[in-house]
Structure formats: structure tokens, C-alpha cells
Design an enzyme around this catalytic site. Structure first.
Site, PDB file in Angstrom:
ATOM      1  N   THR A 123      49.402 -15.922  22.304  1.00 27.73           N
ATOM      2  CA  THR A 123      48.817 -16.346  23.583  1.00 27.73           C
ATOM      3  C   THR A 123      49.800 -16.290  24.742  1.00 27.73           C
ATOM      4  OG1 THR A 123      48.098 -18.344  24.757  1.00 27.73           O
ATOM      5  CG2 THR A 123      49.308 -18.704  22.752  1.00 27.73           C
ATOM      6  N   GLU A 125      50.170 -18.587  26.707  1.00 20.82           N
ATOM      7  CA  GLU A 125      50.812 -19.916  26.816  1.00 20.82           C
ATOM      8  C   GLU A 125      52.258 -19.865  26.335  1.00 20.82           C
ATOM      9  OE1 GLU A 125      50.418 -23.535  27.414  1.00 20.82           O
ATOM     10  OE2 GLU A 125      49.091 -22.644  28.885  1.00 20.82           O
ATOM     11  N   TYR A 146      51.255 -27.030  22.135  1.00 19.31           N
ATOM     12  CA  TYR A 146      50.459 -25.879  21.677  1.00 19.31           C
ATOM     13  C   TYR A 146      51.247 -24.579  21.838  1.00 19.31           C
ATOM     14  CZ  TYR A 146      46.951 -22.138  22.141  1.00 19.31           C
ATOM     15  OH  TYR A 146      46.250 -20.964  22.035  1.00 19.31           O
ATOM     16  N   LYS A 150      52.411 -22.031  18.895  1.00 18.13           N
ATOM     17  CA  LYS A 150      52.007 -20.615  18.884  1.00 18.13           C
ATOM     18  C   LYS A 150      53.229 -19.703  18.839  1.00 18.13           C
ATOM     19  CE  LYS A 150      47.463 -20.005  19.043  1.00 18.13           C
ATOM     20  NZ  LYS A 150      46.735 -19.198  18.061  1.00 18.13           N
TER      21      LYS A 150
HETATM   22  P1  NAP Z   1      38.300 -21.938  19.593  1.00 12.97           P
HETATM   23  O1  NAP Z   1      36.961 -21.616  20.156  1.00 12.97           O
HETATM   24  O2  NAP Z   1      38.870 -23.285  19.836  1.00 12.97           O
HETATM   25  O3  NAP Z   1      38.230 -21.663  18.025  1.00 12.97           O
HETATM   26  C1  NAP Z   1      39.225 -22.107  17.169  1.00 12.97           C
HETATM   27  C2  NAP Z   1      38.658 -22.199  15.768  1.00 12.97           C
HETATM   28  O4  NAP Z   1      39.700 -22.699  14.903  1.00 12.97           O
HETATM   29  C3  NAP Z   1      37.470 -23.155  15.602  1.00 12.97           C
HETATM   30  O5  NAP Z   1      36.439 -22.484  14.936  1.00 12.97           O
HETATM   31  C4  NAP Z   1      38.035 -24.265  14.734  1.00 12.97           C
HETATM   32  O6  NAP Z   1      37.113 -24.825  13.831  1.00 12.97           O
HETATM   33  C5  NAP Z   1      39.116 -23.544  13.962  1.00 12.97           C
HETATM   34  N1  NAP Z   1      40.074 -24.492  13.392  1.00 12.97           N
HETATM   35  C6  NAP Z   1      40.658 -25.551  13.985  1.00 12.97           C
HETATM   36  N2  NAP Z   1      41.438 -26.211  13.106  1.00 12.97           N
HETATM   37  C7  NAP Z   1      41.335 -25.559  11.930  1.00 12.97           C
HETATM   38  C8  NAP Z   1      41.883 -25.765  10.652  1.00 12.97           C
HETATM   39  N3  NAP Z   1      42.704 -26.805  10.378  1.00 12.97           N
HETATM   40  N4  NAP Z   1      41.570 -24.903   9.657  1.00 12.97           N
HETATM   41  C9  NAP Z   1      40.728 -23.858   9.904  1.00 12.97           C
HETATM   42  N5  NAP Z   1      40.163 -23.609  11.098  1.00 12.97           N
HETATM   43  C10 NAP Z   1      40.468 -24.456  12.105  1.00 12.97           C
HETATM   44  O7  NAP Z   1      39.389 -20.872  20.101  1.00 12.97           O
HETATM   45  P2  NAP Z   1      39.169 -19.426  20.764  1.00 12.97           P
HETATM   46  O8  NAP Z   1      39.171 -19.589  22.244  1.00 12.97           O
HETATM   47  O9  NAP Z   1      38.072 -18.740  20.078  1.00 12.97           O
HETATM   48  O10 NAP Z   1      40.561 -18.739  20.412  1.00 12.97           O
HETATM   49  C11 NAP Z   1      40.753 -18.035  19.186  1.00 12.97           C
HETATM   50  C12 NAP Z   1      42.243 -17.997  18.888  1.00 12.97           C
HETATM   51  O11 NAP Z   1      42.929 -17.320  19.945  1.00 12.97           O
HETATM   52  C13 NAP Z   1      42.904 -19.361  18.799  1.00 12.97           C
HETATM   53  O12 NAP Z   1      43.941 -19.271  17.837  1.00 12.97           O
HETATM   54  C14 NAP Z   1      43.486 -19.582  20.189  1.00 12.97           C
HETATM   55  O13 NAP Z   1      44.567 -20.480  20.113  1.00 12.97           O
HETATM   56  C15 NAP Z   1      43.908 -18.170  20.526  1.00 12.97           C
HETATM   57  N6  NAP Z   1      43.907 -17.800  21.947  1.00 12.97           N
HETATM   58  C16 NAP Z   1      42.844 -18.064  22.731  1.00 12.97           C
HETATM   59  C17 NAP Z   1      42.846 -17.644  24.050  1.00 12.97           C
HETATM   60  C18 NAP Z   1      41.679 -17.918  24.958  1.00 12.97           C
HETATM   61  O14 NAP Z   1      41.862 -17.856  26.187  1.00 12.97           O
HETATM   62  N7  NAP Z   1      40.502 -18.182  24.422  1.00 12.97           N
HETATM   63  C19 NAP Z   1      43.949 -16.940  24.572  1.00 12.97           C
HETATM   64  C20 NAP Z   1      45.009 -16.646  23.707  1.00 12.97           C
HETATM   65  C21 NAP Z   1      44.980 -17.062  22.391  1.00 12.97           C
HETATM   66  P3  NAP Z   1      35.946 -25.843  14.253  1.00 12.97           P
HETATM   67  O15 NAP Z   1      34.856 -24.941  14.750  1.00 12.97           O
HETATM   68  O16 NAP Z   1      35.641 -26.531  12.982  1.00 12.97           O
HETATM   69  O17 NAP Z   1      36.515 -26.730  15.312  1.00 12.97           O
HETATM   70  O1  G4F Z   2      40.876 -23.978  30.564  1.00 10.54           O
HETATM   71  P1  G4F Z   2      42.188 -24.554  30.208  1.00 10.54           P
HETATM   72  O2  G4F Z   2      42.176 -25.794  29.385  1.00 10.54           O
HETATM   73  O3  G4F Z   2      42.987 -23.391  29.508  1.00 10.54           O
HETATM   74  P2  G4F Z   2      44.553 -23.170  29.210  1.00 10.54           P
HETATM   75  O4  G4F Z   2      45.286 -24.443  29.228  1.00 10.54           O
HETATM   76  O5  G4F Z   2      45.031 -22.098  30.125  1.00 10.54           O
HETATM   77  O6  G4F Z   2      44.520 -22.646  27.704  1.00 10.54           O
HETATM   78  C1  G4F Z   2      43.619 -21.625  27.288  1.00 10.54           C
HETATM   79  O7  G4F Z   2      44.225 -20.365  27.470  1.00 10.54           O
HETATM   80  C2  G4F Z   2      45.392 -20.128  26.664  1.00 10.54           C
HETATM   81  C3  G4F Z   2      45.900 -18.722  27.031  1.00 10.54           C
HETATM   82  O8  G4F Z   2      46.811 -18.821  28.087  1.00 10.54           O
HETATM   83  C4  G4F Z   2      45.009 -20.214  25.217  1.00 10.54           C
HETATM   84  F1  G4F Z   2      46.085 -19.923  24.426  1.00 10.54           F
HETATM   85  C5  G4F Z   2      44.482 -21.603  24.924  1.00 10.54           C
HETATM   86  O9  G4F Z   2      44.074 -21.670  23.565  1.00 10.54           O
HETATM   87  C6  G4F Z   2      43.277 -21.867  25.824  1.00 10.54           C
HETATM   88  O10 G4F Z   2      42.249 -20.999  25.446  1.00 10.54           O
HETATM   89  O11 G4F Z   2      43.028 -24.869  31.528  1.00 10.54           O
HETATM   90  C7  G4F Z   2      43.290 -23.888  32.498  1.00 10.54           C
HETATM   91  C8  G4F Z   2      43.920 -24.549  33.727  1.00 10.54           C
HETATM   92  C9  G4F Z   2      45.078 -25.490  33.398  1.00 10.54           C
HETATM   93  O12 G4F Z   2      46.132 -25.282  34.312  1.00 10.54           O
HETATM   94  C10 G4F Z   2      44.508 -26.879  33.620  1.00 10.54           C
HETATM   95  O13 G4F Z   2      45.463 -27.848  34.041  1.00 10.54           O
HETATM   96  O14 G4F Z   2      42.927 -25.352  34.365  1.00 10.54           O
HETATM   97  C11 G4F Z   2      43.510 -26.585  34.731  1.00 10.54           C
HETATM   98  N1  G4F Z   2      42.459 -27.612  34.825  1.00 10.54           N
HETATM   99  C12 G4F Z   2      42.116 -28.273  35.966  1.00 10.54           C
HETATM  100  N2  G4F Z   2      41.159 -29.186  35.703  1.00 10.54           N
HETATM  101  C13 G4F Z   2      41.712 -28.096  33.824  1.00 10.54           C
HETATM  102  C14 G4F Z   2      40.881 -29.080  34.384  1.00 10.54           C
HETATM  103  N3  G4F Z   2      41.648 -27.745  32.526  1.00 10.54           N
HETATM  104  C15 G4F Z   2      40.748 -28.398  31.751  1.00 10.54           C
HETATM  105  N4  G4F Z   2      40.652 -28.041  30.439  1.00 10.54           N
HETATM  106  N5  G4F Z   2      39.939 -29.398  32.237  1.00 10.54           N
HETATM  107  C16 G4F Z   2      39.975 -29.777  33.548  1.00 10.54           C
HETATM  108  O15 G4F Z   2      39.244 -30.674  33.972  1.00 10.54           O
END
Ligand code: NAP
Ligand code: G4F
Length: 323
Positions: A123, A125, A146, A150
Site C-alpha cells: 500500500t 501507506e 497499519y 504493511k
Molecule cells: P477490506 O475491504 O477491509 O477487506 C479486508 C478483508 O480482510 C475483509 O474481508 C476481512 O474480513 C479480511 N480479514 C480481516 N482480518 C482477517 C483475518 N484475521 N483473517 C482473514 N481475513 C481477515 O480491504 P480492501 O480495501 O478490499 O483492501 C484489500 C487489501 O488491499 C487489504 O490488504 C488492504 O490493506 C490493501 N490495500 C487497500 C487499499 C485501498 O485503498 N482499498 C490500498 C492499498 C492496499 P471480514 O470481511 O471478515 O472483515
Molecule cells: O479513507 P481513509 O480512512 O483511507 P486511508 O487512511 O488513506 O487508507 C486507505 O488507503 C490506504 C492506501 O493508501 C490503504 F492501504 C488502507 O487500507 C485504506 O484503504 O482516509 C483518507 C483520509 C485520511 O487522511 C483521513 O484522515 O481522509 C481523512 N479523513 C477525514 N475525515 C477521514 C475522515 N477518514 C475517515 N476514515 N473518516 C473520516 O471521517
């Protein structure tokens, strides 16, 4: 027919990746953990098309069992405690699932002994404190438990690639969103809030830092990059991003615009409880390598993505009758 095992199948990316792999003719196995109530909102449409296996990233033997049952050609490790804000509340759990979880999958693959391909969900992050567009050579500086977890997973993926000659890749994906995004992430929180305000079900959206800037792409476009990485001859790491940056304020502009509201000041409040101990203020990615070597391109614009999310949330909330 190729077989794929996806951890985190019920999450946003897991479900879109399953859709993609099924389209490509794969046999798909999804690992889900035991919850007190079944959490298949994102995969309900797939129940007859994929095989669900029970396992947990904190349980080494369960991972080996999932490998034995699925005998996959490709493993996508998408399971994670993925909410950055939560990682300060449960840092140890986050380290266990998000960091050590990747090690456990790699160990299970090593012990299973089959030459298969492994994708790790790294990620942006991990870059954390950054100022310019990041690419694969940019140094890491994570700002959250986190991000640190990662980074461990990222390095252990590379380490096992070298140590055991495994086909391991890390996709360093920048933020990506979609209709199936978890409700606590800022984009979905906004699109759901806008939908509810539009329908008269809610008065305000309460947020934290409105000045944070992100490189937001569309999840179905991004899962394609995961698959492409595993189709290469050699394992490598790739940054996946749009190169286009927007602030939370600009996301609010775009989302309220979808329902014809041009000034949102009266509908948005800030609360310190949504501020982070150490936020990442700016994330911007340079995906030139993924574009050149994988032929990957984003297909969905920022505006289209926001519009899809708002319209989906209007539809989902339409049945609700009270605040
Ligand atoms: P997500 O919607 O939060 O999905 C994460 C999944 O992991 C959920 O299905 C969750 O299960 C499962 N999980 C949590 N704890 C677990 C455990 N102990 N054992 C097995 N499974 C477990 O995340 P996403 O946005 O699809 O992201 C997919 C992956 O890419 C993650 O690793 C995230 O950190 C990474 N990532 C995401 C982004 C982004 O912007 N979306 C960017 C970069 C990297 P439950 O359904 O039971 O909660
Ligand atoms: O939507 P966020 O919680 O995403 P964040 O922290 O960027 O993380 C996501 O992207 C990562 C990739 O860079 C992934 F690895 C990670 O698993 C996840 O998918 O927050 C985005 C921004 C932050 O700066 C936060 O402080 O939005 C700001 N924010 C402002 N108000 C908020 C809020 N975030 C959340 N969740 N809720 C708020 O009310």
C-alpha cells in the site's frame, strides 16, 4: 482451468477480484474468517460460483489447510485489518493480521511446496510522509501502525522471493474506492452521507481532516493490475496509481455535485474524534512502470467513480424510512 485462492474474499477488492477471475475462467476459492454473523454483503452474488473456505490469517494451520483444499496456481493475499484509523486502537492485532499474516501465508506456501504465484497487497501507506509522486524507488516512511505492519509484509514478501526463489509480487496500490467500499472509509462515508442527505434521512456528515489529499482510483480497475502482475514471467513490485490528486474537500464537492448541491458548508461538520494521531496528508503515485510493463491503464475517472458511488448509495438507502 487455473485455480486462485483469495484471502479477504468478502472485502472490497476480494469481491471485485473474484468477479474478474471468474470472467477469465478461473476456479475461485475465497478464504473467510468466522464471524458471529456471516459477512457476505460483497459476495452474495458469488455464493454459487466460488468455494468459501474457513481460515484466519492469525492461524497458521488454517492457511495450510486452505492451500491443500484449493491447490491454487495463484494466491492473492488481500486479507488485512485495513482501516488505518483503527490501527492505533488495535496496533498489536493489526501487526498480527496485516504484518505477520503475510508471513504465515508465505510459510504455508513454502511448506505446501507447490511452485505457485503469490500476490501481496502492499500500500501507499508505506510511503506515509512523502512530498512528491512516489514510484517503486521512493523510500518508505510509514505513519501508522497499519503502515508499519504493511511494510513488514512487503519486505517479508521480497525476502521470501529471494530466499526461496518464490514467485512473489507486491502491488503498491494507492487508495482505491468503489460501491463496495467499507462504510468507515472517508469516500464511502461521504457518498453514503450525501445520498442520505439527498433522501432526507440525515442532516450532516461529521468528518475529520478535510485537507488530506489522496490519489483515488477505482477498485475494479485496480484488481486488474493484481492479476496482470501474476501473469508476468518474472516476479516484481509495481506502484499502481492514477497520478491525479484530490483533497477530501474536493471529494465533497464532487459528491454533493452529483445530487445538485453546490455548497456543502451547511451539511458538513468536523469532529476531532475523526482526526488521527499522525495523519498522512498527501499521497500521490507514479505508475509509469505498471503502465509500461503490465500495460495497465485506469479506465474510470475520478468524477465517474464518485458518481457511481453516490448513485449506488442512493439506491441502497432508498428503502430506509427514518434518520
Ligand atoms: P477490506 O475491504 O477491509 O477487506 C479486508 C478483508 O480482510 C475483509 O474481508 C476481512 O474480513 C479480511 N480479514 C480481516 N482480518 C482477517 C483475518 N484475521 N483473517 C482473514 N481475513 C481477515 O480491504 P480492501 O480495501 O478490499 O483492501 C484489500 C487489501 O488491499 C487489504 O490488504 C488492504 O490493506 C490493501 N490495500 C487497500 C487499499 C485501498 O485503498 N482499498 C490500498 C492499498 C492496499 P471480514 O470481511 O471478515 O472483515
Ligand atoms: O479513507 P481513509 O480512512 O483511507 P486511508 O487512511 O488513506 O487508507 C486507505 O488507503 C490506504 C492506501 O493508501 C490503504 F492501504 C488502507 O487500507 C485504506 O484503504 O482516509 C483518507 C483520509 C485520511 O487522511 C483521513 O484522515 O481522509 C481523512 N479523513 C477525514 N475525515 C477521514 C475522515 N477518514 C475517515 N476514515 N473518516 C473520516 O471521517
Amino acid at each position: 482451468m487455473k485455480k486462485a485462492l483469495i484471502t479477504g474474499i468478502n472485502g472490497m477488492d476480494g469481491s471485485y477480484l473474484a468477479d474478474l477471475l471468474l470472467e477469465k475462467g478461473y476456479e475461485v476459492y475465497g478464504m473467510e474468517r468466522r464471524n458471529s454473523t456471516l459477512n457476505r454483503t460483497n459476495t452474495i452474488h458469488l455464493v454459487d460460483r466460488i468455494t468459501f473456505l474457513h481460515g484466519d490469517l492469525t492461524d497458521q494451520n488454517s492457511l495450510l489447510r486452505c492451500l491443500k483444499k484449493s491447490d491454487p496456481d495463484e494466491v492473492y493475499n488481500l486479507g488485512s485489518q485495513s482501516f488505518v484509523g483503527e490501527s492505533w486502537n488495535t496496533p498489536e492485532h493489526t501487526g498480527d493480521v496485516t504484518g505477520l499474516g503475510a508471513l504465515r501465508v508465505l510459510e504455508a506456501i513454502r511448506v505446501y511446496g507447490k511452485q505457485l504465484k503469490f500476490y501481496q497487497a502492499s500500500t501507499s501507506e508505506m510511503f506515509g510522509k512523502m512530498e512528491k509522486f512516489a514510484n517503486e524507488d521512493t523510500p518508505f516512511y510509514p505513519r501508522s501502525p497499519y503502515g508499519v505492519a504493511k511494510l513488514y509484509a512487503h519486505w517479508i514478501t521480497k525476502n521470501y522471493r529471494k530466499s526461496y526463489n518464490m514467485f512473489n509480487v507486491s502491488g503498491i496500490l494507492f487508495n482505491h474506492e468503489a460501491e463496495r467500499r467499507g462504510i468507515e472509509f472517508v469516500t464511502r462515508k461521504i457518498t453514503d452521507g450525501v445520498a442520505r442527505i439527498h433522501l432526507g434521512l440525515q442532516d450532516k456528515i461529521i468528518l475529520g481532516n478535510l485537507n488530506a489529499r489522496r490519489d483515488w482510483g477505482y477498485s475494479p480497475d485496480y484488481v486488474e493490475s493484481m492479476w496482470l502482475m501474476l501473469q508476468q514471467d518474472k516476479p516484481d513490485d509495481y506502484v499502481v496509481a492514477t497520478g491525479e490528486i484530490h483533497s477530501v474537500r474536493e471529494f465533497l464537492d464532487a459528491a454533493f455535485n452529483v445530487v445538485g448541491i453546490n455548497g456543502w458548508d451547511n451539511y458538513v461538520e468536523q469532529d476531532s474524534k475523526f482526526m488521527r494521531p499522525a495523519d498522512v496528508y498527501y499521497l500521490a503515485g507514479d505508475s509509469s512502470k505498471a503502465q509500461e510493463k503490465l500495460g495497465w491503464q485506469r479506465k474510470t475517472s475520478f468524477k465517474e467513480m464518485v458518481s457511481k458511488m453516490v448513485h449506488n448509495d442512493i439506491e441502497l438507502n432508498n428503502g430506509s424510512s427514518s434518520k
